[in-house]
Design a protein around this motif. Structure first.
Motif, short mmCIF file in Angstrom:
data_model
loop_
_atom_site.label_atom_id
_atom_site.label_comp_id
_atom_site.label_asym_id
_atom_site.label_seq_id
_atom_site.Cartn_x
_atom_site.Cartn_y
_atom_site.Cartn_z
N ASN A 241 49.17 54.02 42.02
CA ASN A 241 49.61 54.45 40.69
C ASN A 241 49.77 55.97 40.63
O ASN A 241 50.76 56.48 40.09
CB ASN A 241 48.60 54.02 39.63
N CYS B 127 42.76 44.74 45.38
CA CYS B 127 43.66 45.59 46.15
C CYS B 127 42.93 46.90 46.48
O CYS B 127 42.29 47.50 45.62
CB CYS B 127 44.90 45.86 45.29
N ARG C 264 45.05 35.92 37.71
CA ARG C 264 44.75 37.35 37.65
C ARG C 264 43.48 37.51 36.82
O ARG C 264 43.45 37.16 35.64
CB ARG C 264 45.91 38.09 37.01
N ARG D 275 36.48 48.12 53.46
CA ARG D 275 37.70 47.52 52.87
C ARG D 275 38.51 46.74 53.92
O ARG D 275 38.14 46.70 55.07
CB ARG D 275 38.59 48.57 52.21
N ASP E 24 52.88 48.11 39.43
CA ASP E 24 53.15 46.76 38.90
C ASP E 24 53.89 45.90 39.92
O ASP E 24 53.59 44.73 40.10
CB ASP E 24 53.99 46.85 37.62
N LYS F 276 34.07 46.11 50.16
CA LYS F 276 34.53 47.48 49.88
C LYS F 276 33.61 48.48 50.60
O LYS F 276 34.05 49.41 51.26
CB LYS F 276 34.50 47.76 48.37
N ARG G 1 42.26 50.72 47.24
CA ARG G 1 42.75 52.06 46.83
C ARG G 1 44.03 51.94 46.01
O ARG G 1 45.01 52.67 46.24
CB ARG G 1 42.99 52.94 48.06
N PHE G 2 43.96 51.07 45.06
CA PHE G 2 45.16 50.84 44.24
C PHE G 2 45.44 52.01 43.29
O PHE G 2 46.59 52.27 42.93
CB PHE G 2 44.98 49.54 43.45
N LYS G 3 44.37 52.72 42.94
CA LYS G 3 44.55 53.87 42.04
C LYS G 3 45.52 54.89 42.67
O LYS G 3 46.36 55.47 41.97
CB LYS G 3 43.18 54.53 41.79
#
Ligand SMILES: Nc1nc2c(ncn2[C@@H]2O[C@H](COP(=O)(O)OP(=O)(O)OP(=O)(O)O)[C@@H](O)[C@H]2O)c(=O)[nH]1
Length: 301
Positions: free
Chosen positions: A189, A182, A220, A294, A198, A290, A184-186
Motif C-alpha cells: 500500500n 499476506c 475474507r 514469514r 486491492d 510471522k 508485509r502488505f503495508k
C-alpha cells in the motif's frame, strides 16, 4: 312467467359476454347473443363452432367437452377452462354445460368471458414475483459476500464455523482451520497505493479459492487476512493444503508488484473448545509463522 322469460331473454341477449348454444351432433351454433354476433359476425349462427374458433381452440374445447360427457349429459358438470384465441389475441374464461334446448334436444351452452385484464395482471404479478425473488437472492448473496474479493465475508464465515461445530459435536466430524495473512502488505500500500493493494488482495483471494476443494470454505476474515474452513480434515492434511497454497502464492506473478509471500496458521478443532478458542489457536500459529520469518506454515494442535 312470460314476462320473466322475456326479461331473461333480454338479459341473455344483451349481456356483454360471448354466449351461444351449440348442437352436439353437428357442432353448429344454433343461438348467439348480441355480443357474440358483433364479435364473431352477424352470421355466426348456422356456422360450425370449430370454424368460428379456428386454431384448435374451438374444436379442442368442444371435442374435449363432448368426450367428457360419456353419454351421460345430465351428470356432466360444467367445464371451466381458459382459452387463448390466436386470431383476436384475446384470453377467455370458458364455461360449457349441457342444457335442454326449447325443442327438448340436448345442446351445449358456451359462455366466453374476455379476461385480458386479468391475464395482464397475472403476468405483471408473476413478473413482479420473479423480480422480488431475484432481488432477494442478490441481497442474500451480498449479505454474505465481501465486496472486494467476492469471497464470503466474516459474518458468513462465523455461520460456517458454527455449522461445522454442530457437525463436530453431533457426528464427531473433524475440521481444521487455516488463517492466511499476506506478508508485509503495508509496504504494498505504501509503495504502490491502496488500489494496487486491492488488486493484490483480489489475486490472493482467487489463488486461495481455486486452490482448495469445493467442500472447503474460503472467506475474507478482515483486511489482508483470509480464513479457510476445511471440513472432515485432520491437521496433517490441513498443513499440506496450507503448504500447497503458500507455494502457489509464492510462485504467482502479481500485477505491478510481481512477487509477494504469505504466512499460514493451521489448527484442528479439539473436543473441549469453542470457536473462539479454535480461531485464537489458528491466530497463534499464524503469529508463530510471522515470528519465524514469514512465508511459512505453522501448525498448532
Ligand atoms: N489495499 C488494501 N489494504 C488493506 C485492506 N485491508 C487492510 N489493508 C492493509 O493491510 C495492511 C496490513 O498491515 P500490517 O498489519 O502492518 O501487516 P503487514 O504489513 O502485512 O505485515 P506482516 O503481517 O507482519 O507481514 C495495512 O496497511 C492495511 O491498511 C484492503 O481492503 N485493501
Amino acid at each position: 312467467m312470460r314476462d320473466f322469460d322475456r326479461f331473461l331473454l333480454t338479459v341473455v341477449y344483451d349481456i356483454p359476454l360471448l354466449l351461444f348454444v351449440v348442437d352436439p351432433e353437428s357442432g353448429e351454433i344454433v343461438y348467439a347473443n348480441q355480443h357474440t354476433r358483433s364479435t364473431l359476425g352477424e352470421h355466426c349462427v348456422g356456422r360450425s363452432f370449430a370454424e368460428v374458433f379456428p386454431a384448435g381452440g374451438g374444436s379442442h374445447y368442444f371435442v374435449s367437452y363432448t368426450q367428457r360427457q360419456d353419454g351421460d349429459q345430465d351428470a356432466a358438470p360444467p367445464l371451466r377452462s381458459e382459452y387463448y384465441d390466436d386470431d383476436s389475441e384475446n384470453w377467455y374464461h370458458v364455461l360449457q354445460r349441457s342444457i335442454e334446448w326449447a325443442d327438448g334436444s340436448s345442446k351445449y351452452l358456451i359462455l366466453l368471458n374476455e379476461i385480458n385484464a386479468l391475464k395482464r395482471l397475472q403476468k405483471d404479478l408473476s413478473e413482479a414475483h420473479a423480480a422480488v425473488a431475484f432481488k432477494n437472492r442478490e441481497l442474500e448473496h451480498a449479505a454474505k459476500t465481501d465486496r472486494l474479493t467476492h469471497l464470503y465475508n466474516r459474518r458468513h464465515l462465523d455461520a460456517i464455523l458454527e455449522q461445522e461445530m454442530v457437525r463436530f459435536r453431533r457426528f464427531c466430524k473433524p475440521f481444521s482451520l487455516l488463517i492466511v495473512d499476506c506478508d508485509r502488505f503495508k509496504q504494498v500500500n505504501d509503495q504502490h497505493g491502496h488500489q494496487v493493494g486491492d488488486i493484490v488482495l483480489v489475486h490472493l483471494a482467487r489463488l486461495l479459492a481455486t486452490g482448495v476443494r469445493a467442500t472447503d470454505t474460503v472467506g475474507r476474515w478482515g483486511g489482508e487476512e483470509f480464513l479457510i474452513v476445511l471440513p472432515e480434515t485432520h491437521l496433517r492434511s490441513a498443513a499440506l493444503v496450507a503448504e500447497k497454497l503458500r507455494q502457489s502464492i509464492d510462485q504467482h506473478e502479481f500485477p505491478v508488484i510481481g512477487h509477494i509471500t504469505s504466512s499460514f496458521g493451521a489448527t484442528e478443532l479439539r473436543g473441549d473448545e469453542d470457536i473462539k478458542d479454535l480461531v485464537a489457536r489458528a491466530d497463534a500459529a499464524l503469529y508463530k509463522a510471522k515470528h519465524n520469518g514469514r512465508n511459512r506454515v505453522e501448525v498448532m494442535s
